[in-house]
Design a protein around this motif. Structure first.
Motif, PDB file in Angstrom:
ATOM      1  N   GLN A   1      -0.607   1.043   2.193  1.00  0.00           N
ATOM      2  CA  GLN A   1      -0.151   1.890   2.625  1.00  0.00           C
ATOM      3  C   GLN A   1      -1.422   3.640   1.264  1.00  0.00           C
TER       4      GLN A   1
ATOM      5  N   ASP B   1       0.436  10.352   5.209  1.00  0.00           N
ATOM      6  CA  ASP B   1       0.253  10.787   6.482  1.00  0.00           C
ATOM      7  C   ASP B   1      -0.279   9.874   7.351  1.00  0.00           C
ATOM      8  N   PRO B   2       0.377  10.625   8.718  1.00  0.00           N
ATOM      9  CA  PRO B   2       0.144   8.961   9.247  1.00  0.00           C
ATOM     10  C   PRO B   2      -1.201   8.657  10.408  1.00  0.00           C
TER      11      PRO B   2
END
Lengths: 257, 257
Positions: free
Chosen positions: B109, B115-116
């Motif tokens: 991550q 952000d997606p």
């Protein structure tokens, strides 16, 4: 309560202290409700799991005739507790522990034999076998095989298990756990326009959300089978050890029978 | 039924078929009784555990505000299920799994941001981060520290945990697990003559029956504390990741807030 909130309360004729107490009570009540819901969920999972899974698991609770590896009973019971409530990851990681310990105990017992060791001799006897306690699974599988405590088939199966279950779960490495899966999965993808929907081929072993999904599925589908294998391996090795060390005969010779 | 038994039955005027049926019924009844006893034991352990342990564990079931590491919720729930019924070894081996996964997800991550990722970009994005999935705990602790995702104190604690809990339990190595224990324990030894009773200093880390006893005690005393540490580490890292990647700001920029 900050000063600003207090002023607002006072402006509208609300007693700040009383309102604070009320708020706290509402919060406590809500927390209590949530906590009760969580408790109910635990009870539900247990009761439903027991009804659904007990018949498949009850045979493992008959740990009879196991004498050399009696100490494993406690972790086997824990494993049943996990499997009852579908705690599959917990079951697999615990089966790994049972397997590690089983093979070490096997090598120790094989070296010292099956007759009880006198407490006065404990230090000297187990000093020699302590090297097994420090070994890794790779080594214990190999030695158990060399010493005919596991057969060719068991050695092969355990070597596979070691990579997929032991190393896969103890490092959480999806590539190892999902070794038998194909590399990609199809995901149905649709944008705003449903007519333009299409399937995408995604690398399921590399994408965290899919790693999670497939590892979880793998654990659900394999936890019981893996535990079952190790459970029966305990009996298999115990038989071999007793045969090899002529257990009953040895007991008779010592006049303990 | 063998021929000999049959002949004996017939000699005493017993119908062999009927007697066989009776014997089978007695055996079935006995197995059913034992199975019910085992079932009762599981129910008792669960109910007593719930009454005794739920208040200490309920806070962990509020896994609120965790968004990045949401997938860990399932293994956290399993861990509570273990701790409720005092399945301490299961809990520790599962906490090891949660920790391994947490640090890998952290590095992934951190690299791709919060952000997606669009499904069309999944393959390309996660191809780069897949190297983290294959790392061992030693490496992920080091990298998380270098990238300021865990602080000095956490790095030090995790390095110790790695040796004692992760390596200790995943290899079942009592020397590692009991690293803080002294090497010997006193065992009271008495022969036939109680006047000649004396204490023996035994190497507790080398003798299987003592390894078992002390490792079990260690698990009982440390399982919850270890889980608690990792549970709070999840929140700590999530906060850091959000701060570092300016999560709220980034959401606003995308118009999702």
């Amino acid at each position: 309560m900050d000063d600003n909130t207090r002023r607002i309360y006072e402006k509208y004729g609300i007693n700040p202290k009383e309102r604070e107490k009320e708020n706290q009570e509402i919060l406590n009540k809500r927390m209590k409700e949530l906590s009760d819901l969580n408790r109910d969920r635990l009870v539900k999972e247990f009761n439903e799991g027991l009804d659904k899974n007990y018949d498949d698991l009850k045979e493992y609770l008959f740990f009879y005739n196991v004498t050399i590896f009696k100490e494993l009973e406690s972790n086997i019971f824990q494993n049943i507790q996990c499997l009852i409530v579908n705690a599959y990851s917990a079951s697999i990681t615990l089966t790994n522990l049972i397997l590690e310990r089983l093979l070490k105990l096997t090598l120790i017992q094989n070296e010292i034999g099956l007759d009880p060791v006198r407490i006065e001799d404990w230090n000297e006897t187990y000093k020699e076998t302590h090297r097994y306690s420090k070994m890794i699974l790779n080594e214990t599988i190999k030695l158990c095989h060399e010493r005919n405590l596991i057969n060719d088939e068991q050695e092969e199966y355990l070597t596979d298990m070691r990579n997929q279950f032991r190393n896969g779960f103890s490092h959480y490495d999806p590539t190892k756990i999902l070794i038998d899966h194909k590399e990609t999965a199809e995901v149905h993808f649709s944008n705003e326009n449903p007519e333009k929907a299409y399937d995408i081929e995604v690398n399921m072993k590399q994408i965290p959300v899919l790693q999670y999904y497939y590892v979880k599925q793998f654990a659900r589908e394999n936890a019981l089978q893996y535990f079952d294998y190790v459970f029966h391996l305990i009996r298999s090795i115990e038989k071999k050890l007793k045969y090899k060390h002529n257990y009953e005969g040895s007991k008779k010779t010592n006049g303990n029978n």
